[in-house]
Enzyme design. Structure first.
Site, PDB file in Angstrom:
ATOM      1  N   SER A 158      52.742 -24.604  32.263  1.00 31.07           N
ATOM      2  CA  SER A 158      52.469 -25.770  31.408  1.00 31.07           C
ATOM      3  C   SER A 158      53.489 -26.847  31.725  1.00 31.07           C
ATOM      4  CB  SER A 158      52.602 -25.362  29.945  1.00 31.07           C
ATOM      5  OG  SER A 158      52.525 -26.484  29.098  1.00 31.07           O
ATOM      6  N   TYR A 171      57.497 -21.459  22.942  1.00 31.12           N
ATOM      7  CA  TYR A 171      56.387 -21.593  23.904  1.00 31.12           C
ATOM      8  C   TYR A 171      56.941 -22.037  25.263  1.00 31.12           C
ATOM      9  CZ  TYR A 171      52.008 -23.385  25.960  1.00 31.12           C
ATOM     10  OH  TYR A 171      50.936 -23.634  26.793  1.00 31.12           O
TER      11      TYR A 171
END
Ligand SMILES: NC(=O)c1ccc[n+]([C@@H]2O[C@H](COP(=O)([O-])OP(=O)(O)OC[C@H]3O[C@@H](n4cnc5c(N)ncnc54)[C@H](OP(=O)(O)O)[C@@H]3O)[C@@H](O)[C@H]2O)c1
Length: 262
Positions: A158, A171
């Site tokens: 990501s 995350y």
């Protein structure tokens, strides 16, 4: 299987590999980016093995793919946090197909929260799915690829694996880990015939944020409504690019962010 095993096109003097007849396993294929990667791979002629927990979603995707393209689509229900499920995924693939050419480590969860809100179970879930899931994928797929002396593992990280935002701390930690795994794999595998790509999407319109429960994060997202996001197919096309380059080209890193309106 009566499919051709390898097709190479020459475009502008460069050999571009086709996906015709190749076999690709995609985790998290029941929605979003994984579903779109599966569709784009099938469009390019790859046989696809679709993995996730939601069997009904996998079944309807497999039916759509087989009705629209001349490829096989097999489903395997798998929880990426279970080592045995990931081993079974590759074993099931080998039963139907002669090789494991591409493995997409895509399944993931993004349970954004502020550390002060102490959502420790969600931290654990992200570590389990986003890090251990990817490791179990590598564990399951790499031996077959090393034996074949060819293969391609794509890890979906990501933009949050390159930058940390308030509420993305855990995350991001998991996605930085995915990036570190990809970097190490590239170093260790560059003489084995196994290629590695780390894909880092920016915001993509999928179900991913629907599982967030931190009220403060949800209200922060309310303020951001209207911002431009990418679509899953924007990421799928970049993955197709990475896996169709000539065999000596290792596309190690792909970052795709949305443009914002002027
Ligand atoms: N959307 C974004 O903005 C964005 C940005 C950067 C990176 N990413 C990454 O892209 C990947 C795909 O996410 P998405 O945006 O497409 O979200 P999504 O639509 O929510 O897809 C997530 C997929 O992961 C699967 N999954 C979750 N937990 C699993 C488990 N324990 N075992 C097996 N499969 C599991 C889900 O399937 P089941 O629930 O059926 O198991 C689903 O297919 C993730 O790694 C995510 O972190 C997304």
């Amino acid at each position: 299987m009566g499919y051709i095993t390898k097709v190479v096109f020459r475009i502008g003097g460069i050999n571009i590999s086709s996906l015709q007849g190749k076999t690709a396993i995609i985790t998290g294929a029941s929605s979003g980016i994984g579903e779109s990667i599966a569709q784009h791979f099938a469009m390019e002629g790859a046989n696809v093995v679709l993995a996730a927990r939601r069997k009904d979603r996998l079944e309807s995707l497999a039916q759509r793919i087989e009705s629209e393209h001349q490829v096989s689509a097999k489903i395997v229900v798998a929880d990426v946090t279970k080592q045995s499920d990931m081993e079974n995924l590759v074993e099931e693939t080998k039963k139907d197909f002669s090789s494991v050419d591409i493995f997409i480590n895509n399944a993931g969860v993004m349970l954004l929260s502020f550390l002060k809100n102490d959502k420790v179970e969600q931290w654990e879930q992200m570590v389990d799915v986003n890090i251990k899931g990817v490791l179990f994928g590598i564990h399951a797929a790499l031996p077959a690829m090393l034996e074949q002396e060819a293969g391609h593992i794509v890890n979906v990280s990501s933009v949050a694996g390159h930058e940390v935002f308030p509420s993305s701390t855990v995350y991001s930690a998991t996605k930085y880990a995915v990036k570190a795994l990809s970097m190490g794999m590239e170093k260790e595998l560059s003489r084995t015939g196994v290629r590695v790509t780390n894909v880092s999407p920016g915001a993509v319109s999928t179900e991913l944020p629907e599982h967030i429960t931190d009220e403060e994060v949800l209200s922060m997202f309310e303020d951001r409504k209207g911002r431009r996001t990418l679509e899953s197919e924007d990421i799928a096309r970049s993955v197709v690019y990475a896996v169709t380059q000539p065999s000596y080209v290792n596309v190690n890193e792909v970052i795709v962010r949305p443009m914002q309106d002027k």
